[in-house]
Design a protein around this motif. Sequence first.
Motif, PDB file in Angstrom:
ATOM      1  N   PRO A 270      25.810 117.524  51.393  1.00 49.53           N
ATOM      2  CA  PRO A 270      25.909 115.777  50.626  1.00 49.53           C
ATOM      3  C   PRO A 270      24.451 115.209  51.581  1.00 49.53           C
ATOM      4  CG  PRO A 270      26.670 116.634  52.886  1.00 49.53           C
ATOM      5  CD  PRO A 270      26.270 117.770  52.454  1.00 49.53           C
ATOM      6  N   ASN A 271      23.060 116.575  51.715  1.00 48.92           N
ATOM      7  CA  ASN A 271      22.307 115.427  51.969  1.00 48.92           C
ATOM      8  C   ASN A 271      21.382 115.057  51.322  1.00 48.92           C
ATOM      9  OD1 ASN A 271      22.603 115.728  54.821  1.00 48.92           O
ATOM     10  ND2 ASN A 271      21.743 117.976  54.904  1.00 48.92           N
ATOM     11  N   LYS A 272      21.972 114.928  49.286  1.00 51.79           N
ATOM     12  CA  LYS A 272      21.234 114.514  48.864  1.00 51.79           C
ATOM     13  C   LYS A 272      20.876 113.031  48.999  1.00 51.79           C
ATOM     14  CE  LYS A 272      20.158 114.875  43.517  1.00 51.79           C
ATOM     15  NZ  LYS A 272      20.910 115.482  42.308  1.00 51.79           N
ATOM     16  N   PRO A 273      19.918 112.212  49.198  1.00 51.22           N
ATOM     17  CA  PRO A 273      20.385 110.779  48.476  1.00 51.22           C
ATOM     18  C   PRO A 273      20.814 110.328  47.486  1.00 51.22           C
ATOM     19  CG  PRO A 273      18.260 111.303  49.547  1.00 51.22           C
ATOM     20  CD  PRO A 273      19.116 112.297  48.988  1.00 51.22           C
ATOM     21  N   VAL A 274      21.707 109.302  47.396  1.00 49.79           N
ATOM     22  CA  VAL A 274      22.389 109.119  46.393  1.00 49.79           C
ATOM     23  C   VAL A 274      21.833 107.794  45.234  1.00 49.79           C
ATOM     24  CG1 VAL A 274      24.608 107.826  45.193  1.00 49.79           C
ATOM     25  CG2 VAL A 274      24.901 109.854  46.802  1.00 49.79           C
ATOM     26  N   GLY A 275      21.116 108.029  44.066  1.00 49.72           N
ATOM     27  CA  GLY A 275      20.570 106.923  43.915  1.00 49.72           C
ATOM     28  C   GLY A 275      18.706 107.012  43.948  1.00 49.72           C
ATOM     29  N   ASP A 276      18.457 107.751  45.185  1.00 46.53           N
ATOM     30  CA  ASP A 276      17.386 107.729  45.264  1.00 46.53           C
ATOM     31  C   ASP A 276      17.269 108.663  45.362  1.00 46.53           C
ATOM     32  OD1 ASP A 276      15.456 105.609  45.496  1.00 46.53           O
ATOM     33  OD2 ASP A 276      17.283 104.755  47.173  1.00 46.53           O
ATOM     34  N   HIS A 277      15.181 109.163  45.027  1.00 50.24           N
ATOM     35  CA  HIS A 277      15.182 110.543  45.601  1.00 50.24           C
ATOM     36  C   HIS A 277      14.200 110.590  47.328  1.00 50.24           C
ATOM     37  CE1 HIS A 277      15.155 112.422  41.688  1.00 50.24           C
ATOM     38  NE2 HIS A 277      14.759 111.579  41.088  1.00 50.24           N
TER      39      HIS A 277
ATOM     40  N   SER B  33      19.168 109.651  61.142  1.00 47.33           N
ATOM     41  CA  SER B  33      18.878 109.380  59.771  1.00 47.33           C
ATOM     42  C   SER B  33      19.367 108.094  59.135  1.00 47.33           C
ATOM     43  CB  SER B  33      19.736 110.944  59.791  1.00 47.33           C
ATOM     44  OG  SER B  33      20.513 110.586  59.004  1.00 47.33           O
ATOM     45  N   ASP B  34      19.148 108.244  58.006  1.00 50.01           N
ATOM     46  CA  ASP B  34      19.979 106.793  57.054  1.00 50.01           C
ATOM     47  C   ASP B  34      19.794 107.100  55.827  1.00 50.01           C
ATOM     48  OD1 ASP B  34      19.712 104.690  56.801  1.00 50.01           O
ATOM     49  OD2 ASP B  34      17.866 103.658  57.306  1.00 50.01           O
ATOM     50  N   ARG B  35      19.781 107.140  54.665  1.00 52.30           N
ATOM     51  CA  ARG B  35      20.062 107.067  53.617  1.00 52.30           C
ATOM     52  C   ARG B  35      18.620 106.758  52.837  1.00 52.30           C
ATOM     53  NH1 ARG B  35      23.578 102.373  50.663  1.00 52.30           N
ATOM     54  NH2 ARG B  35      24.118 104.302  48.876  1.00 52.30           N
ATOM     55  N   GLY B  36      18.554 107.089  51.679  1.00 48.32           N
ATOM     56  CA  GLY B  36      17.128 107.223  50.996  1.00 48.32           C
ATOM     57  C   GLY B  36      16.420 108.653  52.079  1.00 48.32           C
ATOM     58  N   VAL B  37      16.832 109.384  52.809  1.00 50.64           N
ATOM     59  CA  VAL B  37      15.943 110.078  52.976  1.00 50.64           C
ATOM     60  C   VAL B  37      16.943 111.147  53.398  1.00 50.64           C
ATOM     61  CG1 VAL B  37      14.630 110.692  56.108  1.00 50.64           C
ATOM     62  CG2 VAL B  37      15.008 108.246  55.524  1.00 50.64           C
ATOM     63  N   PHE B  38      15.606 112.695  53.087  1.00 46.75           N
ATOM     64  CA  PHE B  38      17.065 113.478  53.334  1.00 46.75           C
ATOM     65  C   PHE B  38      18.096 114.122  54.470  1.00 46.75           C
ATOM     66  CE2 PHE B  38      16.749 118.435  53.088  1.00 46.75           C
ATOM     67  CZ  PHE B  38      17.509 118.718  52.023  1.00 46.75           C
ATOM     68  N   GLY B  39      18.561 114.890  54.087  1.00 49.53           N
ATOM     69  CA  GLY B  39      18.920 115.477  55.602  1.00 49.53           C
ATOM     70  C   GLY B  39      20.458 114.160  56.078  1.00 49.53           C
ATOM     71  N   ILE B  40      20.877 112.799  55.376  1.00 50.40           N
ATOM     72  CA  ILE B  40      21.193 111.934  56.187  1.00 50.40           C
ATOM     73  C   ILE B  40      22.519 113.523  56.800  1.00 50.40           C
ATOM     74  CG2 ILE B  40      22.649 111.373  54.039  1.00 50.40           C
ATOM     75  CD1 ILE B  40      23.013 109.227  55.366  1.00 50.40           C
ATOM     76  N   GLU B  41      23.511 113.489  56.894  1.00 49.96           N
ATOM     77  CA  GLU B  41      24.661 114.163  57.646  1.00 49.96           C
ATOM     78  C   GLU B  41      23.346 115.364  58.179  1.00 49.96           C
ATOM     79  OE1 GLU B  41      26.801 112.796  57.381  1.00 49.96           O
ATOM     80  OE2 GLU B  41      27.163 111.441  55.576  1.00 49.96           O
ATOM     81  N   SER B  42      23.246 116.095  58.291  1.00 48.27           N
ATOM     82  CA  SER B  42      22.751 116.940  58.970  1.00 48.27           C
ATOM     83  C   SER B  42      21.236 117.367  58.788  1.00 48.27           C
ATOM     84  CB  SER B  42      23.689 117.782  59.109  1.00 48.27           C
ATOM     85  OG  SER B  42      23.955 119.153  58.140  1.00 48.27           O
TER      86      SER B  42
END
Length: 218
Positions: free
Chosen positions: A8-15, A43-52
Amino acid sequence: MPDPSQAPNKPVGDHYFDEQPSVDSDPRTIELSLPDVHLRLTSDRGVFGIESVDTGTKYLLLEAPHPPPEAAMLDLGCGYGPIALTLATRAPSATVWAIDTNERARKLTQANADEAGLPGVKVAKPSDVPAELRFDRIYSNPPIRIGKAALHDLLTNWLGRLTDDGIAYLVVQKHLGSDSLMKWLNQHGWATTKLGSRKAFRILEVRAQAAQPQNDQP
């Protein structure tokens, strides 16, 4: 700048390599636990690895050689800072430049370094790194999905800034071209070997290009 394809680490709607993520901020706290390092990171949305911290980055931190105690180091594509902060924890007298095109990532890395009490981490835009600076070590989970030509340009630039005896450690997924990347690096003068292999990942050890002999002929 690791590969964004692993949910689930892929940002949604952004690279993750966008300069200004358009998704709303939604920070959260994650933990990185290694045998010798434990970090709490935001971590945060829009940055890789948001969950871990992603599998490839953690593999790199577990298996790549630890840094020299007073080295000048580069975390190429720092995200929110797991590589940079681990290096600074292991080598508190060293300087670790953490660079990323993503402004949100840079702000997170700086905040995480401040929270961890790691003044050796220097966060910067790639264009703000002093041109004369050379690195003893580079550690990176490089952004394979920016495209082959862009990746080659990126690596040519930063590997070209290794010191004469400098070494880079890159973690790359096999199915995203680790073997072809190793071949390309060797063809372009960077002596590259496979340092480790685990499941889908390879760690490449890349040595600085050999100095070209001087031609004393007039």
